[in-house]
Structure formats: C-alpha cells, structure tokens
Write an enzyme that holds these catalytic residues in place. Structure first.
Site, PDB file in Angstrom:
ATOM      1  NE  ARG A   3      10.470   5.806   8.299  1.00  0.00           N
ATOM      2  CZ  ARG A   3       9.495   5.606   7.407  1.00  0.00           C
ATOM      3  NH1 ARG A   3       9.647   4.681   6.468  1.00  0.00           N
ATOM      4  NH2 ARG A   3       8.399   6.327   7.454  1.00  0.00           N
ATOM      5  NE  ARG A  50       4.059   6.444   1.635  1.00  0.00           N
ATOM      6  CZ  ARG A  50       4.385   5.218   1.990  1.00  0.00           C
ATOM      7  NH1 ARG A  50       4.928   4.398   1.109  1.00  0.00           N
ATOM      8  NH2 ARG A  50       4.184   4.808   3.201  1.00  0.00           N
ATOM      9  CE1 TYR A 105       9.153   4.794   2.611  1.00  0.00           C
ATOM     10  CE2 TYR A 105       7.630   6.644   2.786  1.00  0.00           C
ATOM     11  CZ  TYR A 105       8.128   5.443   3.264  1.00  0.00           C
ATOM     12  OH  TYR A 105       7.594   4.892   4.407  1.00  0.00           O
ATOM     13  CG  ASN A 137       8.521  -2.067  -0.214  1.00  0.00           C
ATOM     14  OD1 ASN A 137       8.048  -2.221   0.916  1.00  0.00           O
ATOM     15  ND2 ASN A 137       9.064  -0.933  -0.611  1.00  0.00           N
ATOM     16  N   PRO A 182       0.789  -1.229   0.000  1.00  0.00           N
ATOM     17  CG  PRO A 182      -0.118  -1.116   2.129  1.00  0.00           C
ATOM     18  CD  PRO A 182       0.537  -2.069   1.176  1.00  0.00           C
ATOM     19  CG  ASN A 183      -0.126   4.226   1.473  1.00  0.00           C
ATOM     20  OD1 ASN A 183      -1.121   4.817   1.073  1.00  0.00           O
ATOM     21  ND2 ASN A 183      -0.102   3.582   2.614  1.00  0.00           N
ATOM     22  CB  ALA A 190       1.780  -0.119   6.119  1.00  0.00           C
ATOM     23  CG  HIS A 201      11.379  -2.569   4.195  1.00  0.00           C
ATOM     24  ND1 HIS A 201      10.014  -2.530   4.096  1.00  0.00           N
ATOM     25  CD2 HIS A 201      11.698  -3.757   4.763  1.00  0.00           C
ATOM     26  CE1 HIS A 201       9.523  -3.645   4.602  1.00  0.00           C
ATOM     27  NE2 HIS A 201      10.517  -4.415   5.001  1.00  0.00           N
ATOM     28  CD  GLU A 232      10.913  -7.903   5.085  1.00  0.00           C
ATOM     29  OE1 GLU A 232      11.194  -9.047   5.517  1.00  0.00           O
ATOM     30  OE2 GLU A 232      10.530  -6.971   5.818  1.00  0.00           O
TER      31      GLU A 232
HETATM   32  C1  DQA Z   1       8.500   0.799   3.469  1.00  0.00           C
HETATM   33  C2  DQA Z   1       8.646   0.977   4.988  1.00  0.00           C
HETATM   34  C3  DQA Z   1       7.315   0.733   5.692  1.00  0.00           C
HETATM   35  O1  DQA Z   1       7.470   0.894   7.111  1.00  0.00           O
HETATM   36  C4  DQA Z   1       6.270   1.711   5.226  1.00  0.00           C
HETATM   37  O2  DQA Z   1       5.020   1.433   5.814  1.00  0.00           O
HETATM   38  C5  DQA Z   1       6.177   1.772   3.731  1.00  0.00           C
HETATM   39  C6  DQA Z   1       7.373   1.658   2.918  1.00  0.00           C
HETATM   40  C7  DQA Z   1       9.793   1.194   2.722  1.00  0.00           C
HETATM   41  O3  DQA Z   1       9.871   0.854   1.540  1.00  0.00           O
HETATM   42  O4  DQA Z   1      10.677   1.830   3.279  1.00  0.00           O
HETATM   43  O5  DQA Z   1       5.104   2.011   3.200  1.00  0.00           O
HETATM   44  O6  DQA Z   1       8.234  -0.571   3.194  1.00  0.00           O
END
Ligand code: DQA
Length: 149
Positions: free
Chosen positions: A107, A18, A23, A74, A10-11, A77, A100, A98
């Site tokens: 964080r 964003r 990011y 990825n 998501p997002n 959240a 990020h 995985e």
């Molecule tokens: C994320 C890190 C997560 O904590 C966050 O909710 C994201 C992006 C990252 O790519 O750094 O949406 O996965």
C-alpha cells in the site's frame, strides 16, 4: 491459565463496513468470536479490546504488564505514528505479535514504516483476519516455551 491481550487500534470498530475491498466483510465482533474460540481450544484466556484513543491502548499495555503473558496487537494507524505505543510495549516482557489485516507493504509508502515493529517479536500482515488466529497461536507457542526460534 495464560492471559493474552488482543488489542485493536482506531477505526477497527468499523471492520466489515470500512473499505471492505481492503479489510474484508468480517466484523470485529466476528474476529473476537474466532479469537475466543481458538483461545478456548488452546486453554488460554484472552482480553479483547478496541479503542480509537491512543491512551486507552497504552493503559491496556500497562495492565498487561501486571497480568498478561502476551500481546497480539493491530495498532491500525497508530502503527505508523505512535512512539508512545512503542515505549509502552518496550515495558512489556512477554511476546508481542503485530498484526495487520492488509499487506501494508503493498500500500502507500507511509504505511511501510512501523514503530511497533521495533518491539514486535513477529509481524503478520496481508493474511486477512486469519492473522489474529496465527498471532494468537504464535504467542501461545512462545509463552509455553516451545518456540523453535
Ligand atoms: C491496518 C493497516 C494500517 O495501515 C491502517 O491504518 C489500519 C489497519 C491493517 O490491519 O491492515 O487501520 O493495521
């Protein structure tokens, strides 16, 4: 030709707009283009998906069980909340990497736990969108059986 699923939670559709201080300015379309370029160089096929819906990510993991050699994910959240995505990944036999973009350990404490890490063969975080390239390379090495550990 080996098929790698590159899955985004998501997002991440808002990447580039964003919180760019966290990011970066690259969009998800830029990331996809870079992944496709690398896949072509490595002789891999990729399926690149993003969803804001947990069930769609689970359905793509199930699809990967049928025809995927590896998963680079990825989970955004859902990393920190989704036992259902972990359960789905536990049904997949190939390499799972995985990713990020940000360094989640630098964080908030609620980002320090990952359900997905219980299954992931490797975790890349804090290396920006380059993490996707590194993840695909590692998945390719593992699929080819050339992994050194
Ligand atoms: C994320 C890190 C997560 O904590 C966050 O909710 C994201 C992006 C990252 O790519 O750094 O949406 O996965």
């Amino acid at each position: 030709m080996s098929l790698i699923y590159v899955l985004n939670g998501p997002n991440l559709n808002l990447l580039g707009k964003r919180q760019p201080h966290i990011y970066g300015h690259e969009t998800l379309a830029d990331v996809e283009a870079d992944c496709r370029k690398l896949a072509a160089e490595l002789g891999l096929e990729i399926r690149f998906h993003q969803s804001n819906r947990e069930y769609e990510i689970i359905d793509w993991i199930h699809e990967a069980r049928e025809d995927g050699a590896g998963i680079v994910i990825n989970p955004a959240a859902f990393t920190h909340t989704s036992l259902a995505i972990l359960d789905a990944l536990n049904t997949f036999e190939g390499p799972v990497i995985e990713i990020h973009i940000s360094n989640v350990h630098k964080r908030e404490s609620f980002r320090h736990h990952s359900y997905v890490s219980h299954r992931a063969d490797g975790v890349i975080c804090g290396l920006g969108t380059e993490g996707y390239q590194l993840g695909i390379r590692r998945a390719a090495t593992m699929i080819s059986g050339a992994s050194k550990g």
